[in-house]
Design a protein around this motif. Structure first.
Motif, PDB file in Angstrom:
ATOM      1  N   ARG A  67      15.375  -2.944  -4.110  1.00 50.11           N
ATOM      2  CA  ARG A  67      14.426  -2.156  -4.904  1.00 50.11           C
ATOM      3  C   ARG A  67      14.430  -2.703  -6.320  1.00 50.11           C
ATOM      4  O   ARG A  67      15.327  -3.483  -6.691  1.00 50.11           O
ATOM      5  CB  ARG A  67      14.855  -0.681  -4.919  1.00 50.11           C
ATOM      6  N   PRO A  68      13.447  -2.314  -7.141  1.00 42.68           N
ATOM      7  CA  PRO A  68      13.454  -2.759  -8.537  1.00 42.68           C
ATOM      8  C   PRO A  68      14.746  -2.347  -9.235  1.00 42.68           C
ATOM      9  O   PRO A  68      15.294  -1.270  -9.000  1.00 42.68           O
ATOM     10  CB  PRO A  68      12.246  -2.028  -9.140  1.00 42.68           C
ATOM     11  N   ARG A  69      15.268  -3.241 -10.073  1.00 42.02           N
ATOM     12  CA  ARG A  69      16.474  -3.026 -10.885  1.00 42.02           C
ATOM     13  C   ARG A  69      17.765  -3.098 -10.084  1.00 42.02           C
ATOM     14  O   ARG A  69      18.849  -2.896 -10.637  1.00 42.02           O
ATOM     15  CB  ARG A  69      16.432  -1.684 -11.636  1.00 42.02           C
ATOM     16  N   ALA A  70      17.676  -3.365  -8.792  1.00 39.14           N
ATOM     17  CA  ALA A  70      18.882  -3.513  -7.989  1.00 39.14           C
ATOM     18  C   ALA A  70      19.386  -4.946  -8.095  1.00 39.14           C
ATOM     19  O   ALA A  70      18.624  -5.853  -8.433  1.00 39.14           O
ATOM     20  CB  ALA A  70      18.597  -3.160  -6.534  1.00 39.14           C
ATOM     21  N   PRO A  71      20.674  -5.195  -7.811  1.00 40.02           N
ATOM     22  CA  PRO A  71      21.154  -6.584  -7.793  1.00 40.02           C
ATOM     23  C   PRO A  71      20.325  -7.464  -6.867  1.00 40.02           C
ATOM     24  O   PRO A  71      20.089  -8.631  -7.162  1.00 40.02           O
ATOM     25  CB  PRO A  71      22.603  -6.437  -7.308  1.00 40.02           C
ATOM     26  N   VAL A  91       7.851  -4.737  -0.543  1.00 40.98           N
ATOM     27  CA  VAL A  91       9.113  -3.991  -0.507  1.00 40.98           C
ATOM     28  C   VAL A  91       9.184  -2.973  -1.642  1.00 40.98           C
ATOM     29  O   VAL A  91       9.778  -1.904  -1.469  1.00 40.98           O
ATOM     30  CB  VAL A  91      10.329  -4.940  -0.512  1.00 40.98           C
ATOM     31  N   TRP A  92       8.576  -3.259  -2.774  1.00 43.45           N
ATOM     32  CA  TRP A  92       8.574  -2.268  -3.854  1.00 43.45           C
ATOM     33  C   TRP A  92       7.682  -1.077  -3.509  1.00 43.45           C
ATOM     34  O   TRP A  92       8.000   0.067  -3.850  1.00 43.45           O
ATOM     35  CB  TRP A  92       8.130  -2.925  -5.169  1.00 43.45           C
ATOM     36  N   ARG A  93       6.572  -1.324  -2.838  1.00 41.27           N
ATOM     37  CA  ARG A  93       5.731  -0.206  -2.404  1.00 41.27           C
ATOM     38  C   ARG A  93       6.466   0.662  -1.399  1.00 41.27           C
ATOM     39  O   ARG A  93       6.408   1.900  -1.459  1.00 41.27           O
ATOM     40  CB  ARG A  93       4.424  -0.727  -1.800  1.00 41.27           C
ATOM     41  N   LEU A  94       7.151   0.034  -0.464  1.00 37.63           N
ATOM     42  CA  LEU A  94       7.911   0.797   0.525  1.00 37.63           C
ATOM     43  C   LEU A  94       9.023   1.606  -0.138  1.00 37.63           C
ATOM     44  O   LEU A  94       9.263   2.765   0.219  1.00 37.63           O
ATOM     45  CB  LEU A  94       8.492  -0.150   1.569  1.00 37.63           C
ATOM     46  N   ALA A  95       9.713   1.000  -1.098  1.00 34.66           N
ATOM     47  CA  ALA A  95      10.776   1.720  -1.813  1.00 34.66           C
ATOM     48  C   ALA A  95      10.207   2.919  -2.559  1.00 34.66           C
ATOM     49  O   ALA A  95      10.819   3.997  -2.587  1.00 34.66           O
ATOM     50  CB  ALA A  95      11.499   0.772  -2.772  1.00 34.66           C
ATOM     51  N   ALA A  96       9.029   2.742  -3.172  1.00 35.64           N
ATOM     52  CA  ALA A  96       8.401   3.848  -3.908  1.00 35.64           C
ATOM     53  C   ALA A  96       7.979   4.973  -2.973  1.00 35.64           C
ATOM     54  O   ALA A  96       7.907   6.139  -3.384  1.00 35.64           O
ATOM     55  CB  ALA A  96       7.184   3.328  -4.685  1.00 35.64           C
ATOM     56  N   GLU A  97       7.717   4.652  -1.719  1.00 38.49           N
ATOM     57  CA  GLU A  97       7.322   5.662  -0.739  1.00 38.49           C
ATOM     58  C   GLU A  97       8.518   6.365  -0.116  1.00 38.49           C
ATOM     59  O   GLU A  97       8.347   7.263   0.718  1.00 38.49           O
ATOM     60  CB  GLU A  97       6.482   5.008   0.360  1.00 38.49           C
TER      61      GLU A  97
END
Length: 472
Positions: free
Chosen positions: A225-229, A262-268
């Motif tokens: 996800r965003p900001r993750a390692p 993957v960022w869209r999926l994480a946001a969902e």
């Protein structure tokens, strides 16, 4: 997406998660945070492992997975039915590479080859027919995202593996990835992407890519996800839950479409997992000018992602104290170290107030602030050498202090990366490859920013850390 983790599901605290206060305080995660556990919750963790046996252990394991503090133990998860996986392979020419991939797949899966406007479609069709793969021929080149979507529309199984034609799958790669879907909230799982070993002598750029490829995200599993390692995974190979994908990839994106997905999926609310125990091999570029062109191409995607995801694309994230620390050190004045020390001390004091419930608040605050200072150094180094290198190079013509800062940053970056990766390359050529890598990517970022008339992809994100609720 609210189904609980199944009984027997096991997770282990990530290697970089540290336990304090007898295990009641955990520090780590993605992005990094501190959480406090109740006594009963802390008692569910044995040898840094939580096994789902009841509602309480399922809730704790789920929460630690979601915060990025724990990872599933893939080796202990049950296998799922591999026949429920369809492969979608976007291809544009390169029939030999396509044949190599289909040969390693064998007849274990239904395969859909999408010919994305090849110059020689007959050659691609012949390879697909030879391996009994379904062929979808697009009348003109639409890009990899659109090609994958065309294949996705033909998938009837619960899972789909998107695999590029220049990839070779390890025999157990999809089996390991599929285990992650025992977690009902997992939408995508991605393997580690290593270089395909060449038949002859590997050139020096090839050896650099072997150790430091943009597609190789390291040896540690993690949530994506965003900001993750691990903030993204490449679409060279992705295993996905069809029901989670919705409209699939953004067809108008020819670069960065994997990050966007993957960022869209994480946001969902879905989870995306990176699993390095599953390995695929990719045919890396080893000709210098092709390699540089590809690195720059990756950089152009930053602007497109900034348009869709805002400050998640920022090349660095600073809090007020870390920004002040970086500026004080970069100034290289007589007052720099005293001011930096004062900023650090104030940050420790402020943090100790926030963690006052800890058994040793000052000690914990010191550890947290020290970690933040180290992160600030590496982020500043990356700005000078990668995203802002044109500005830094121009400034070096006029400022001796900036020249010192850039030289020190280059040495730290080279030594740290060479030690971390263990590249089979001498330090001089490794350092040259690192700078070429950063320069090409940075050029792509600047090109995208200028073309798109927006500097958003170049701007750091300045924010105050949001308070995190305790885990109970």
């Amino acid at each position: 997406m609210t189904a609980p983790l199944p009984e027997g599901f096991a997770v282990r605290l990530h290697r970089y998660v540290r336990a304090h206060d007898g295990g009641r305080t955990l520090v780590g995660g993605a992005p990094r945070r501190m959480v406090r556990l109740t006594g009963p919750a802390a008692g569910l963790i044995a040898d840094r492992t939580i096994r789902v046996r009841d509602r309480a252990s399922a809730a704790l394991a789920d929460r630690l997975l979601e915060t990025g503090m724990a990872d599933p133990i893939a080796a202990e998860l049950p296998d799922l039915d591999l026949s429920q996986v369809t492969l979608v392979v976007p291809a544009r020419d390169r029939p030999a590479a396509l044949g190599r991939l289909l040969a390693c797949v064998g007849g274990r899966h239904h395969v859909i080859v999408v010919d994305d406007g090849s110059d020689d479609p007959a050659a691609v069709a012949a390879v697909a027919a030879a391996h009994r793969a379904e062929l979808v021929a697009l009348p003109e080149n639409a890009g990899p995202a659109a090609a994958r979507n065309a294949g996705l529309r033909r998938v009837t199984t619960p899972y789909v593996a998107f695999v590029d034609s220049d990839v070779v799958l390890a025999p157990d790669a999809l089996r390991i990835l599929l285990r992650h879907f025992n977690d009902p909230r997992v939408a995508v799982a991605a393997p580690r992407v290593l270089g395909l070993r060449p038949a002859g002598r590997n050139p020096w750029i090839g050896r650099y890519e072997e150790a430091r490829s943009s597609l190789d995200l390291g040896v540690r599993p993690g949530i994506v996800r965003p900001r993750a390692p691990v903030s993204w995974v490449p679409s060279a190979c992705l295993l996905a839950r069809v029901g989670a994908l919705g409209r699939g990839f953004s067809p108008d994106m020819r670069v960065g479409e994997d990050v966007d997905l993957v960022w869209r999926l994480a946001a969902e609310g879905w989870r995306v997992r990176y699993e390095p125990a599953a390995i695929v091999r990719h045919e890396h570029r080893t000709v210098v000018h092709d390699w540089l062109r590809r690195k720059a191409f990756y950089g152009t995607g930053a602007h497109l992602l900034a348009e869709r995801h805002g400050r998640d694309v920022a090349p660095a994230v600073f809090t007020p104290w870390s920004a002040g620390l970086a500026l004080a050190v970069l100034a290289q004045r007589r007052w720099s170290l005293p001011v930096a020390a004062a900023i650090f001390a104030v940050a420790v004091a402020r943090t100790s107030v926030k963690v006052r419930r800890s058994d040793r608040p000052l000690r914990l605050a010191l550890a947290l602030t020290a970690d933040g200072a180290v992160a600030t150094v590496w982020q500043t180094t990356a700005l000078l050498l990668r995203h802002w290198w044109p500005l830094a190079a121009a400034g070096c013509l006029f400022s001796r202090r900036l020249r010192r800062a850039v030289a020190l940053a280059a040495v730290l970056d080279t030594v740290g990366d060479l030690r971390r990766t263990g590249a089979h390359l001498d330090p001089l050529r490794f350092a040259l490859a690192r700078r070429l890598d950063d320069a090409a990517y940075g050029c792509g970022v600047w090109y995208g920013a200028v073309k798109g008339r927006s500097a958003r992809a170049l701007m750091p994100d300045f924010r105050r850390p949001a308070p995190r609720p305790p885990v109970r």
